[in-house]
Scaffold this motif. Sequence first.
Motif, PDB file in Angstrom:
ATOM      1  N   ARG A  30      -1.839 -10.600 -10.243  1.00  8.30           N
ATOM      2  CA  ARG A  30      -1.966  -9.819  -9.011  1.00  8.30           C
ATOM      3  C   ARG A  30      -0.608  -9.315  -8.536  1.00  8.30           C
ATOM      4  O   ARG A  30      -0.474  -8.161  -8.117  1.00  8.30           O
ATOM      5  N   TYR A  31       0.411 -10.166  -8.566  1.00 10.38           N
ATOM      6  CA  TYR A  31       1.746  -9.720  -8.136  1.00 10.38           C
ATOM      7  C   TYR A  31       2.255  -8.587  -9.027  1.00 10.38           C
ATOM      8  O   TYR A  31       2.808  -7.604  -8.533  1.00 10.38           O
ATOM      9  N   LEU A  32       2.066  -8.734 -10.323  1.00 11.10           N
ATOM     10  CA  LEU A  32       2.503  -7.670 -11.228  1.00 11.10           C
ATOM     11  C   LEU A  32       1.740  -6.379 -10.956  1.00 11.10           C
ATOM     12  O   LEU A  32       2.330  -5.293 -10.917  1.00 11.10           O
ATOM     13  N   TYR A  33       0.440  -6.481 -10.774  1.00 12.79           N
ATOM     14  CA  TYR A  33      -0.360  -5.288 -10.504  1.00 12.79           C
ATOM     15  C   TYR A  33       0.024  -4.649  -9.169  1.00 12.79           C
ATOM     16  O   TYR A  33       0.218  -3.431  -9.101  1.00 12.79           O
ATOM     17  N   LEU A  34       0.109  -5.456  -8.135  1.00 10.16           N
ATOM     18  CA  LEU A  34       0.392  -4.908  -6.806  1.00 10.16           C
ATOM     19  C   LEU A  34       1.787  -4.296  -6.719  1.00 10.16           C
ATOM     20  O   LEU A  34       2.022  -3.400  -5.899  1.00 10.16           O
ATOM     21  N   ASN A  35       2.711  -4.746  -7.546  1.00  9.18           N
ATOM     22  CA  ASN A  35       4.060  -4.175  -7.544  1.00  9.18           C
ATOM     23  C   ASN A  35       4.136  -2.841  -8.273  1.00  9.18           C
ATOM     24  O   ASN A  35       5.082  -2.083  -8.063  1.00  9.18           O
ATOM     25  N   ARG A  36       3.160  -2.548  -9.132  1.00  3.96           N
ATOM     26  CA  ARG A  36       3.237  -1.296  -9.880  1.00  3.96           C
ATOM     27  C   ARG A  36       2.122  -0.301  -9.553  1.00  3.96           C
ATOM     28  O   ARG A  36       2.120   0.798 -10.079  1.00  3.96           O
ATOM     29  N   VAL A  37       1.197  -0.678  -8.700  1.00  2.00           N
ATOM     30  CA  VAL A  37       0.084   0.218  -8.373  1.00  2.00           C
ATOM     31  C   VAL A  37       0.580   1.430  -7.581  1.00  2.00           C
ATOM     32  O   VAL A  37       1.491   1.316  -6.753  1.00  2.00           O
ATOM     33  N   LYS A  38       0.004   2.567  -7.866  1.00  2.00           N
ATOM     34  CA  LYS A  38       0.305   3.804  -7.146  1.00  2.00           C
ATOM     35  C   LYS A  38      -0.910   4.128  -6.280  1.00  2.00           C
ATOM     36  O   LYS A  38      -1.957   4.525  -6.784  1.00  2.00           O
ATOM     37  N   VAL A  39      -0.748   3.944  -4.974  1.00  4.41           N
ATOM     38  CA  VAL A  39      -1.890   4.132  -4.080  1.00  4.41           C
ATOM     39  C   VAL A  39      -2.356   5.590  -4.043  1.00  4.41           C
ATOM     40  O   VAL A  39      -3.518   5.858  -3.724  1.00  4.41           O
ATOM     41  N   GLN A  40      -1.495   6.524  -4.393  1.00  3.99           N
ATOM     42  CA  GLN A  40      -1.855   7.937  -4.361  1.00  3.99           C
ATOM     43  C   GLN A  40      -2.904   8.295  -5.414  1.00  3.99           C
ATOM     44  O   GLN A  40      -3.529   9.340  -5.319  1.00  3.99           O
ATOM     45  N   GLN A  41      -3.107   7.454  -6.396  1.00  2.00           N
ATOM     46  CA  GLN A  41      -4.092   7.760  -7.439  1.00  2.00           C
ATOM     47  C   GLN A  41      -5.523   7.468  -6.992  1.00  2.00           C
ATOM     48  O   GLN A  41      -6.465   7.792  -7.701  1.00  2.00           O
ATOM     49  N   PHE A  42      -5.691   6.898  -5.811  1.00  2.00           N
ATOM     50  CA  PHE A  42      -7.017   6.574  -5.294  1.00  2.00           C
ATOM     51  C   PHE A  42      -7.454   7.631  -4.285  1.00  2.00           C
ATOM     52  O   PHE A  42      -6.690   8.004  -3.391  1.00  2.00           O
ATOM     53  N   ASP A  43      -8.688   8.090  -4.450  1.00  2.00           N
ATOM     54  CA  ASP A  43      -9.222   9.115  -3.545  1.00  2.00           C
ATOM     55  C   ASP A  43      -9.929   8.511  -2.336  1.00  2.00           C
ATOM     56  O   ASP A  43     -10.041   9.158  -1.310  1.00  2.00           O
ATOM     57  N   HIS A  44     -10.403   7.297  -2.489  1.00  2.00           N
ATOM     58  CA  HIS A  44     -11.183   6.673  -1.416  1.00  2.00           C
ATOM     59  C   HIS A  44     -10.618   5.294  -1.090  1.00  2.00           C
ATOM     60  O   HIS A  44     -10.239   4.539  -1.991  1.00  2.00           O
ATOM     61  N   ILE A  45     -10.584   4.962   0.183  1.00  2.00           N
ATOM     62  CA  ILE A  45      -9.997   3.693   0.643  1.00  2.00           C
ATOM     63  C   ILE A  45     -10.740   2.489   0.078  1.00  2.00           C
ATOM     64  O   ILE A  45     -10.133   1.476  -0.249  1.00  2.00           O
ATOM     65  N   GLU A  46     -12.059   2.607  -0.048  1.00  4.75           N
ATOM     66  CA  GLU A  46     -12.837   1.458  -0.529  1.00  4.75           C
ATOM     67  C   GLU A  46     -12.556   1.150  -1.993  1.00  4.75           C
ATOM     68  O   GLU A  46     -12.488  -0.018  -2.380  1.00  4.75           O
ATOM     69  N   THR A  47     -12.382   2.165  -2.820  1.00  2.00           N
ATOM     70  CA  THR A  47     -12.040   1.896  -4.226  1.00  2.00           C
ATOM     71  C   THR A  47     -10.643   1.286  -4.325  1.00  2.00           C
ATOM     72  O   THR A  47     -10.396   0.438  -5.174  1.00  2.00           O
ATOM     73  N   LEU A  48      -9.755   1.705  -3.444  1.00  2.00           N
ATOM     74  CA  LEU A  48      -8.423   1.102  -3.390  1.00  2.00           C
ATOM     75  C   LEU A  48      -8.523  -0.381  -3.027  1.00  2.00           C
ATOM     76  O   LEU A  48      -7.930  -1.240  -3.689  1.00  2.00           O
ATOM     77  N   LYS A  49      -9.296  -0.684  -1.980  1.00  2.00           N
ATOM     78  CA  LYS A  49      -9.434  -2.078  -1.553  1.00  2.00           C
ATOM     79  C   LYS A  49     -10.068  -2.945  -2.636  1.00  2.00           C
ATOM     80  O   LYS A  49      -9.647  -4.088  -2.850  1.00  2.00           O
ATOM     81  N   ILE A  50     -11.065  -2.410  -3.319  1.00  2.00           N
ATOM     82  CA  ILE A  50     -11.708  -3.168  -4.405  1.00  2.00           C
ATOM     83  C   ILE A  50     -10.698  -3.491  -5.490  1.00  2.00           C
ATOM     84  O   ILE A  50     -10.625  -4.621  -5.982  1.00  2.00           O
ATOM     85  N   ASP A  51      -9.897  -2.509  -5.842  1.00  2.00           N
ATOM     86  CA  ASP A  51      -8.902  -2.711  -6.900  1.00  2.00           C
ATOM     87  C   ASP A  51      -7.791  -3.673  -6.462  1.00  2.00           C
ATOM     88  O   ASP A  51      -7.345  -4.506  -7.243  1.00  2.00           O
ATOM     89  N   LEU A  52      -7.350  -3.550  -5.223  1.00  2.00           N
ATOM     90  CA  LEU A  52      -6.252  -4.388  -4.746  1.00  2.00           C
ATOM     91  C   LEU A  52      -6.654  -5.847  -4.551  1.00  2.00           C
ATOM     92  O   LEU A  52      -5.831  -6.746  -4.717  1.00  2.00           O
TER      93      LEU A  52
END
Length: 144
Positions: A30-52
């Motif tokens: 999770r730390y590795l993922y959260l440090n490299r995720v680009k939030v701009q690639q998500f179109d919807h807040i809910e898909t972002l939250k699911i992924d995060l």
Amino acid sequence: MEFLQANLDYLVLGTLGLMSFIMLALVIERYLYLNRVKVQQFDHIETLKIDLTRNLTTISSIGSNAPYVGLLGTVLGILVTFYTMGQGGKIEVHTIMLGLALALKATAAGLLVAIPAILFYNGLLRKVEVLTACWQAWKDGKGA
């Protein structure tokens, strides 16, 4: 009862060790993922939250249940101690104290797994909140 007496430590500490290993693996992922995720690639807040928030429930569950696994080990250890004393017919204080002290190590091990798990969970949850706020700020700035 002999099986339990011979294998209680292995069962309880092995379970807690496995829980700890799983928790640490998920925390690192999770730390590795959260440090490299680009939030701009998500179109919807809910898909972002699911992924995060993926795997955060498992980390939280380990943190909240590890003390219970340790407590179960302690209760079973006390049970074995009293059973052994009852079989022997002699009540010796040092035998009782040694058995109880050894039983309590399961509770301590459970807490040693739970405390870091909850700390990691809270830290990861905060990072999710920050990334979600960053996405919202980016979306608001993009629409303006």
